[in-house]
Scaffold this active site. Structure first.
Site, PDB file in Angstrom:
ATOM      1  CG  ASP A   1     -14.145   0.938  30.767  1.00  5.98           C
ATOM      2  OD1 ASP A   1     -13.054   0.475  30.969  1.00  5.98           O
ATOM      3  OD2 ASP A   1     -14.798   0.693  29.970  1.00  5.98           O
TER       4      ASP A   1
ATOM      5  CE  LYS B   1     -11.705  -2.149  34.264  1.00  7.31           C
ATOM      6  NZ  LYS B   1     -12.510  -1.836  33.425  1.00  7.31           N
TER       7      LYS B   1
END
Length: 1299
Positions: free
Chosen positions: A616, A999
């Site tokens: 991230d 993701k």
């Protein structure tokens, strides 16, 4: 509320023993009967007083209904009353068991009976709970629904998650919704044993051991003691289950910390009640109080006072008080009281938002604060004033939230209170009804309705009798795991809880992870099992499939399989699991990575096999703290210490303005008159700097607020939707121009030198930043004097700032903008271009008229308004300058990413932030090297164009890919294989605007396509799905929460710790476990070869060579400690591992434990087994008769004992020497374990007389020369081969160590 069937009849009145002391005096029966259904309540107060009360409440019930009850039921009745919310059940008809229709008298005996039944139920529950079997289970195995919350008064009907929901605010809901509990646990009480046992026995290794152990139940297959096979398997399974239980208990402990977080909740009771019971002295003297109240009311009416206000006061819908609830106890319909910095525990709709300053002001003025407001007897408490950033209460209060823990976006989001509730007193919240759609994981979409129902007992004939409605959109909501960022106090109603929140729906279920090393060992054990089966069959075949000891041939095959079961050693799992615990202990105790926690202790070896790292951005690579580093004004660039020169220009400008008088404000047309002696060039630069700073101080959406620091001193803080905006305003304050005030209509700036207001403008138009426009603008009119009510003829200026990609075509022609923005972008700075345009009154009037007409368009309104702005304002702007804002990186991020890339790890950055932001961070963090080509795919809408967009990368394999979430969704849906085939070859991929689900999908796609180990790291709730989808999930303990760290396998406190976790601890864990596994296999295989040689010599009869204690002792006290000490070995030290990260790349090939190394160790084991057992039989041939026929009781003969004495001793010492030969770096515990084990073995010889010929061992040299000769023949050739191999093909670690 409808009463269930089967209600108990009231207790017989004779059972009551209390005296009846109730008095029949003048009573407001509406106070006694607050439950009267709104359906039958008269609309006027006069008609309400003239009803026939005799038909409504029998006197018998008034006298006995509340007094004569069993004493033991009193407390339970209050508890049921508090939980049930009497006021709000009154709105629904109550059906009596005696007759149908509506019952307007809940104080009747039947009403009491209902509560009494609840009391009985509660008492029965307490009794049954003591006998509940879950009490005996450990906490982690208790059912969460029972252990965490069990309310017997909750509705039995569960809400259907596929349908919309109707929520009554502040009341108990008619149907049950999920608990608001966070759970990252893998198991429940019901699933723990089935899931853990399935995970254990789905591995071939454990299933093989189980079948061998079960076979010993059959007498025909039993060899030795049953415990010899059962106990080791039971021990291994117990250790594994214990580890899983410990890890899960730790997860539940961390979950409990989050679930126990306290929140303020508004509690609503009927007027005159506090906490569900009559307040104060009302139980003793309520009637007298009401009489006095009525007299006072009549007196005020006679004096001209308004009766309506008094009636409204009496008819307040509820009493309000604040209470504290744990996050897990929050329910749908609860009204939360949130303040700045509060983590939002559930999905909520914002009812009211007020500035915190207003709340503080009320407390200072002596009025009741939000926390202390308590409305008793229908008297309205003091509500917070509707002080928002807008003067129009119907417009709704404003609040900013941070969503980086939900969607990864760093910009603050503006949220609005529901206009219908913003001006509503808290006591009237109970009239609100929310209709929301079914739970949905889309975080940027919501549609609902909120209704304001008519007030009970409405007395104003002119007031509308119907409900009012208002739409609910995403702007009125705040999802779980977001944080209230603005300095406001917010009232919000819970609409989704627990597993139905957006954050939970975007999170996948945790899965049990099995390390790659275990899968590889599982494959190797299959080979060993096949070899065992083949060997057993061959030995029986050589005997001609004849019966041996009255056993048919297939029984003999099974007996040989059991004899050779040590080839697949049960101790392998024991050693590996204990090794994992040692690795976890080392990680916990490492002082260089404090705060690191191992949550999944079964996969530490995978840390050394990572090939893809998905990270991230916000909170992981960056701190989400913005700082303005550079400004450029066309000819000069300022940064660092040069910013002091900018401050000097501002001082010169506004210090001179003091002579104009305190009422005069600065305007852009004022000349710049610096100190004497200044050159013309410096005057021009000073003018440009002044104009740039002024533009930056005005063109934004920042609002200043006053807060207290740790010392209690007031300080100015800023609120905005973007941290970039705040960074710019903080910089203007630093250089001398401070934002002092901001509302919807004006902005005031102060000169920091003397805190004097020097600039004041009227806001005429504001064009906020959007991801599509990539720019924001503001039209202001400069005020000349402090007492001016409006700008009059003040200068009108349009300021605009935005991304260089869009501003290049808007500003006037220049020759430096592209070059400077490119220079700042290469440094990783986020650039903004600032322009200005002065408007005449005629020009602004023309724009206003055209803009107003465009705003009335019914079709294409937004596009029409944008065209007007572009036509009248956005062209030929004067270019004032360029700013470069830096997003501060986490410590040591650059060096960490560089080291990981050198280690052969391909890094993907997946973020929910904007394209430009992702690009800047990729450059500043060195994820993308300077000069590396970045291929951008953004805004892709047609799947037909998707493959063409990728075609450029076929010829540029060293390029980086930057793709947005919209384009990524097309590839994942239509071109998965084409996309992933190309993407995994690239050195870096940056995906922005990614949802949590995307993701996780990317992580799963890489795993499935490459079959490689991937690690995912993040710090927010939006990263949980990605972390759980990875082979190794790493969570960073973020500022805003622990969602990611709780769900992860490993928890760290900053990104830089990941390098040591992988390069050092991952390397050691994998190398040590690989060497440990091979030695354990070697130890089991060599004893099986000895058994095979003996079986051939004993004419293929399945007789055990080493029985009972010899077999158990060999795998435990005689060899276990030296072999297990290999978990302390290391081939290089930490300095070399960091200096040569290329060493990590070798680990990903799996050479430390491969088929090649496996068969090398199989060859060594076969050779040494043949030498040890064959040599023992050749040098001591007396264990069989000379004619080749077996002795009937072979194992009890002296010759057999002498042969076993030699072979077993050589076997044990051979293993100790082999361990010593394989050690690379000696540790004191290694030396101790080897020496201590040798001493233990020789010290235990006197106790082995049942198996050895002790007299022969002690009596002469015959034993010792045989022992020495066989040991030398077994060890010397193996060691010589190792020395030669090291000299010819030295491994990499020997090269870097220089040995």
């Amino acid at each position: 509320m409808s009463r269930p069937t089967g209600y108990r009849q009231p207790p017989d009145q004779d059972d009551f023993h209390e005296d009846d002391r109730a008095s029949d005096i003048d009573i407001d029966l509406d106070e006694l009967d607050p439950h009267t259904s709104s359906a039958t309540r008269p609309s006027s107060f006069a008609s309400r007083l003239s009803q026939d009360f005799g038909n409504r409440i029998p006197l018998r019930n008034l006298r006995f209904g509340g007094r004569r009850r069993p004493p033991h039921a009193h407390d339970a009745d209050l508890e049921a009353l508090a939980d049930e919310g009497n006021l709000f059940t009154a709105r629904q008809p109550v059906v009596s068991s005696g007759f149908g229709g509506e019952d307007d008298a809940p104080l009747l005996t039947n009403g009491y009976t209902r509560r009494a039944s609840h009391a009985s139920f509660l008492q029965g529950l307490d009794t049954r709970q003591q006998k509940w079997p879950w009490r005996l289970l450990p906490a982690f195995m208790r059912p969460s629904s029972f252990a965490e919350s069990f309310d017997p008064l909750d509705p039995e009907d569960e809400h259907d998650p596929s349908s919309q929901r109707t929520i009554t605010v502040g009341q108990k809901q008619p149907i049950r919704f999920p608990l608001n509990a966070v759970s990252h646990a893998k198991y429940t009480a019901y699933s723990f044993l089935p899931r853990t046992l399935y995970n254990e026995f789905k591995l071939f290794l454990n299933m093989y051991f189980l079948l061998v152990a079960v076979s010993q139940i059959l007498p025909a297959l039993r060899i030795g003691y049953l415990s010899t096979y059962i106990a080791p398997l039971a021990f291994v399974i117990s250790v594994t289950l214990g580890k899983e239980a410990y890890d899960d208990m730790y997860r539940r402990k961390r979950d409990n910390e989050a679930n126990s977080e306290a929140y303020k909740v508004l509690r609503f009771d009927e007027p005159g009640r506090v906490g569900g019971q009559l307040s104060g002295e009302s139980r003793r003297s309520k009637t007298a109080h009401l009489t006095e109240k009525r007299k006072a009311k009549r007196k005020r009416t006679e004096q001209g006072g308004g009766e309506q206000a008094e009636l409204d006061e009496e008819l307040a819908s509820s009493s309000v008080m604040t209470m504290v609830k744990a996050a897990k106890d929050l329910k749908v319909g609860d009204v939360l009281v949130l303040s700045k910095g509060s983590r939002i525990p559930a999905d909520v709709a914002i009812l009211k938002s007020v500035s915190a300053d207003a709340a503080v002001k009320e407390q200072e003025d002596g009025t009741a604060s939000l926390d202390d407001t308590l409305i008793v007897e229908g008297d309205s408490g003091v509500d917070l004033d509707n002080e928002t950033t807008t003067e129009d209460a119907s417009g709704g209060g404003e609040a900013f939230i941070r969503t980086d823990q939900l969607d990864g976006e760093t910009d603050w989001k503006l949220r609005l209170a529901v206009p219908l509730a913003q001006a509503l007193p808290e006591s009237e919240y109970v009239r609100l009804q929310v209709i929301a759609g079914k739970p949905d994981k889309r975080v940027n979409d919501f549609a609902g309705t909120i209704n304001l129902l008519p007030k009970r007992g409405q007395t104003d004939p002119a007031a509308p009798a119907t409900s009012r409605s208002s739409p609910l959109t995403i702007d009125h909501t705040a999802w779980a795991n977001t944080v209230l960022a603005s300095n406001t106090t917010v009232h919000a109603v819970v609409i989704y809880t627990g597993p139905q929140t957006r954050a939970a729906l975007s999170t996948s279920e945790p899965r049990s992870k099995i390390g790659l090393l275990e899968l590889e060992i599982n494959s190797l054990t299959k080979i060993l099992c096949i070899l065992t089966a083949a060997l057993s069959f061959i030995l029986v075949a050589l005997e001609g499939f004849n019966e041996i000891n009255d056993h048919v041939w297939y029984v003999n095959v099974m007996r040989f399989l059991i004899l050779f079961s040590t080839i697949v050693p049960i101790s392998l799992r024991v050693n590996l699991d204990m090794g994992k615990s040692v690795y976890a202990w080392y990680i916990h105790r490492d002082p260089d990575i404090p705060g690191t926690v191992v949550r999944t202790s079964t996969i530490p070896e995978d840390l050394g096999r990572i090939e893809y790292l998905l990270t991230d951005k916000t909170g992981t690579l960056t701190r989400n703290e913005m700082v303005l580093r550079k400004v450029h004004v066309g000819t000069v660039s300022y940064g660092g210490e040069a910013m002091e020169e900018v401050s000097s220009y501002i001082r010169q400008t506004f210090a001179l303005a003091d002579g104009q008088g305190s009422s005069a404000f600065f305007t852009p047309s004022m000349a710049f008159n610096p100190t004497s002696g200044t050159t013309r060039t410096r005057r021009e630069i000073g003018l440009r700097v002044r104009d740039l700073v002024l533009a930056l101080a005005l063109s934004h959406n920042v609002t200043p607020t006053i807060e207290e620091d740790e010392a209690g001193q007031p300080v100015t803080a800023y609120q905005a939707s973007s941290p970039d905006e705040i960074a710019i305003v903080q910089w203007t304050e630093l250089v001398g121009l401070k934002l002092a005030h901001r509302d919807r209509k004006s902005i005031s700036l102060q000169f920091t030198g003397d805190s004097r207001t020097v600039v004041k403008v009227e806001i005429l138009n504001l064009f906020p930043f959007t991801s599509d426009s990539k720019r924001m603008g503001i039209v202001v009119r400069f005020l000349r004097h402090a007492d001016a009510r409006n700008g009059g003829d003040g200068e009108i200026v349009f300021f605009q700032k935005g991304a260089d990609t869009v501003m290049t075509s808007i500003v006037a022609a220049n020759d430096w903008l592209d070059e400077e923005t490119a220079n700042m972008a290469r440094e990783g700075l986020r650039t903004l271009v600032i322009g200005r345009k002065t408007l005449s009154s005629e020009q602004y009037a023309a724009f206003t008229a055209a803009y107003s007409d465009a705003s009335l368009e019914l079709v294409g309104r937004d596009a029409a308004m944008a065209r007007v702005v572009k036509q009248h304002l956005e062209h030929n702007l004067e270019l004032l300058g360029v700013t470069g804002v830096e997003d501060k990186l986490q410590p040591l991020v650059k060096s960490s990413l560089e080291l990981l890339k050198n280690a052969g790890i391909k890094i993907w950055m997946l973020t929910g932030d904007k394209v430009e932001t992702a690009r800047c961070i990729a450059v500043s963090s060195k994820l993308v090297s300077r000069g590396q080509y970045i291929h951008t795919i953004a805004g892709l809408k047609r799947k037909e164009a998707a493959l063409d967009a990728l075609s450029v990368l076929h010829n540029q394999p060293n390029a980086a890919l930057l793709i947005d979430g919209q384009s990524l969704a097309i590839y994942l849906q239509h071109h998965r294989i084409a996309f992933i085939t190309l993407a995994v070859r690239l050195p870096a991929v940056i995906a922005c605007r990614c949802s949590p689900t995307q993701k996780a999908d990317v992580a799963r796609l890489i795993r499935a396509f490459t079959k490689k180990r991937i690690a995912c790291i993040g710090d927010g709730g939006n990263d949980v799905s990605m972390i759980q989808a990875a082979d190794v999930g790493v969570g960073i303990v973020g500022k805003e929460g622990r969602q990611a760290s709780l769900a992860a396998d490993f928890s760290i406190t900053q990104f830089a710790f990941l390098t040591k976790l992988l390069v050092w601890h991952g390397r050691n864990s994998y190398k040590r476990s690989a060497k440990l596994a091979q030695f354990v296999i070697h130890r089991g295989l060599i004893i099986s070869v000895c058994q095979t040689v003996f079986s051939v010599a004993s004419h293929f009869e399945p007789i055990a060579l080493y029985r009972d204690w010899l077999l158990v002792g060999y795998a435990t006290i005689y060899t276990m400690m030296p072999v297990f000490s290999l978990v302390l070995d290391q081939d290089v030290d930490e300095g070399l591992a960091n200096l040569y990260p290329e060493l990590y790349k070798e680990l990903t090939t799996g050479r430390s434990l491969s088929y090649k190394t496996f068969f090398v160790w199989v060859g060594i084991s076969v050779y040494q087994g043949l030498i040890i057992q064959g040599g023992s039989e050749l040098l001591d041939p007396g264990f069989t008769s000379t004619n080749g026929v077996s002795v009937p009781n072979l194992t009890s003969t002296t010759g057999f004992k002498r042969m076993v004495s030699v072979s077993y001793t050589v076997l044990v010492i051979n293993e100790l020497v082999m361990v010593a030969a394989e050690i690379t770096t000696w540790h004191p515990l290694m030396i101790f374990s080897i020496v201590q084990t040798a001493l233990v073995y020789f010290g235990s010889l006197p106790f082995l007389g049942e198996y050895f010929d002790l007299g022969w061992i002690v009596g002469g040299v015959g034993f010792w020369w045989r022992f020495a000769a066989i040991s030398a023949a077994s060890l010397v050739p193996v060691y010589a081969g190792k020395v030669i191999r090291m000299a010819v093909h030295p491994p990499s670690y020997r090269k870097v160590r220089g040995v």
